[in-house]
Design a protein around this motif. Structure first.
Motif, PDB file in Angstrom:
ATOM      1  N   ILE A  78       8.600  35.267  37.841  1.00  0.00           N
ATOM      2  CA  ILE A  78       8.524  33.894  38.185  1.00  0.00           C
ATOM      3  C   ILE A  78       9.765  33.618  39.080  1.00  0.00           C
ATOM      4  O   ILE A  78       9.433  33.174  40.290  1.00  0.00           O
ATOM      5  CB  ILE A  78       8.286  32.685  37.105  1.00  0.00           C
ATOM      6  N   ALA A  79      10.799  33.404  38.425  1.00  0.00           N
ATOM      7  CA  ALA A  79      12.180  33.216  39.085  1.00  0.00           C
ATOM      8  C   ALA A  79      12.617  34.291  39.673  1.00  0.00           C
ATOM      9  O   ALA A  79      12.370  35.417  39.467  1.00  0.00           O
ATOM     10  CB  ALA A  79      13.193  32.393  38.192  1.00  0.00           C
ATOM     11  N   GLU A  80      13.343  33.992  40.821  1.00  0.00           N
ATOM     12  CA  GLU A  80      13.955  35.276  41.652  1.00  0.00           C
ATOM     13  C   GLU A  80      15.259  35.365  41.407  1.00  0.00           C
ATOM     14  O   GLU A  80      16.074  34.536  40.794  1.00  0.00           O
ATOM     15  CB  GLU A  80      13.605  35.127  43.322  1.00  0.00           C
ATOM     16  N   ARG A 179       7.705  27.803  33.629  1.00  0.00           N
ATOM     17  CA  ARG A 179       7.113  27.510  34.903  1.00  0.00           C
ATOM     18  C   ARG A 179       7.974  26.555  35.490  1.00  0.00           C
ATOM     19  O   ARG A 179       7.893  26.292  36.541  1.00  0.00           O
ATOM     20  CB  ARG A 179       5.855  26.847  34.599  1.00  0.00           C
ATOM     21  N   SER A 182       9.401  26.621  39.274  1.00  0.00           N
ATOM     22  CA  SER A 182       8.905  27.591  39.877  1.00  0.00           C
ATOM     23  C   SER A 182       8.033  27.193  40.894  1.00  0.00           C
ATOM     24  O   SER A 182       7.127  27.846  41.402  1.00  0.00           O
ATOM     25  CB  SER A 182       8.275  28.415  38.956  1.00  0.00           C
ATOM     26  N   ARG A 186       8.069  32.523  46.284  1.00  0.00           N
ATOM     27  CA  ARG A 186       8.944  33.699  46.137  1.00  0.00           C
ATOM     28  C   ARG A 186       9.331  34.123  47.577  1.00  0.00           C
ATOM     29  O   ARG A 186       8.395  34.313  48.446  1.00  0.00           O
ATOM     30  CB  ARG A 186       8.391  34.928  45.119  1.00  0.00           C
ATOM     31  N   THR A 192       3.617  33.641  41.495  1.00  0.00           N
ATOM     32  CA  THR A 192       4.650  32.990  40.464  1.00  0.00           C
ATOM     33  C   THR A 192       3.890  32.695  39.215  1.00  0.00           C
ATOM     34  O   THR A 192       4.482  31.801  38.398  1.00  0.00           O
ATOM     35  CB  THR A 192       5.342  31.738  41.236  1.00  0.00           C
TER      36      THR A 192
END
Length: 313
Positions: A78-80, A179, A182, A186, A192
């Motif tokens: 989800i997160a970069e 989440r 998010s 991205r 995501t």
């Protein structure tokens, strides 16, 4: 010093009878040869989590260390990750408070939260194999991490309970905590989530063949085919089992410490006291790609919603 002589300096010092060992005699600034990697793999399969102290390595050296154990994933489904290193996920202690706004001091965790106990990224069908966490900014006190041995947690169950849970399947899904933050797209264009996966409740460790209690507090939503009270009761019993103190080791971080753990057989919680201190704490994490978990009956995990956890190399 020759490579052979250097390898003989590696020391594995167990911290408890069931989980955790400190590793000394290896310099992670240098590339690891095959024999050294074999020693560390044998140690991680025996002790589940390895602690390295006084390792002032760079981001690039952390990535090289991780690749010695297999292909790397992106930082998170989800997160970069960092702009220059998309494999690296940086976490700050302050983020735990912002992502858990219900936590105040003093506080009581919500039902089944279990103070942050989890297995990394099980809402995807192919969770990572190993996790490597490196201290960047470490406080003088506080911010400890707990680790629990999920093989011992399974072994400690009675035989009737083992027979009951061996064939069961569970659904794992992204939680509100996963989440949080998010909302933005991205950079790499990947979705995501949400992510939902079907997993065996007991998985077979792909390298050792051991049975592992594969339940993730906060991410495992229910057991398939059971009534809701039955599912809730069994999951709460099993979560209590994996968080028993006798299956745990506690790690007090120090500057330049690095931790490598087997995410296939370990649950962890940390920083366990983030709600009680305001000191800076920054860590950087990378993950080694895993495979679809397999249950005792041969069932392999399936993605119900969302993509698999891809590989960067």
């Amino acid at each position: 010093m020759s490579a052979v002589a250097e390898r003989t300096t590696i020391q594995v010092r167990p911290l408890t009878p069931v989980i955790g060992a400190e590793i000394s005699g290896v310099d992670l600034r240098q590339p690891l040869d095959a024999a050294t990697v074999a020693i560390l793999k044998a140690a991680i399969h025996q002790w589940r989590v390895l602690f390295f102290r006084d390792q002032p390595i760079t981001d690039a050296q952390q990535l090289a260390f991780g690749r010695a154990f297999g292909p790397l994933t992106p930082a998170h489904p989800i997160a970069e990750g960092l702009d220059d290193h998309p494999e690296i996920w940086q976490r700050k202690a302050a983020e735990y408070k912002s992502r858990r706004p219900d936590v105040t001091v003093p506080s009581a965790p919500p039902p089944r939260d279990n103070k942050g106990w989890h297995i990394d990224i099980t809402f995807v069908a192919n969770p990572n194999r190993y996790t490597i966490l490196r201290g960047i900014d470490i406080p003088a006190y506080g911010g400890d991490t707990l680790f629990a041995n999920l093989v011992r947690a399974y072994d400690g169950l009675s035989e009737p309970i083992k027979r009951l849970i061996d064939p069961l399947k569970t659904v794992h899904r992204t939680s509100g905590y996963d989440r949080a933050g998010s909302g933005k797209a991205r950079r790499d264009g990947r979705a995501t989530g949400p992510f939902v996966s079907l997993h065996p409740l007991v998985r077979i460790h792909p390298e050792t063949g051991e049975k592992v209690l594969f339940v993730n507090p906060g991410t495992t939503s229910h057991i398939v085919g059971l009534k809701e009270p039955e599912s809730r009761g069994i999951l709460e019993m099993l979560i209590n089992e994996i968080t028993r103190p006798e299956y745990q080791v506690r790690f007090h971080w120090s500057p330049h410490a690095l931790v490598l753990w087997d995410n296939q057989a370990v649950a962890h919680a940390g920083p366990i006291d983030y709600a009680h201190f305001d000191l800076p704490r920054v860590v950087r994490r990378i993950t080694v790609a895993g495979e679809l978990p397999q249950g005792p009956d041969g069932f392999r995990s399936q993605a119900l919603e969302g993509e698999l956890f891809n590989v960067l190399g």
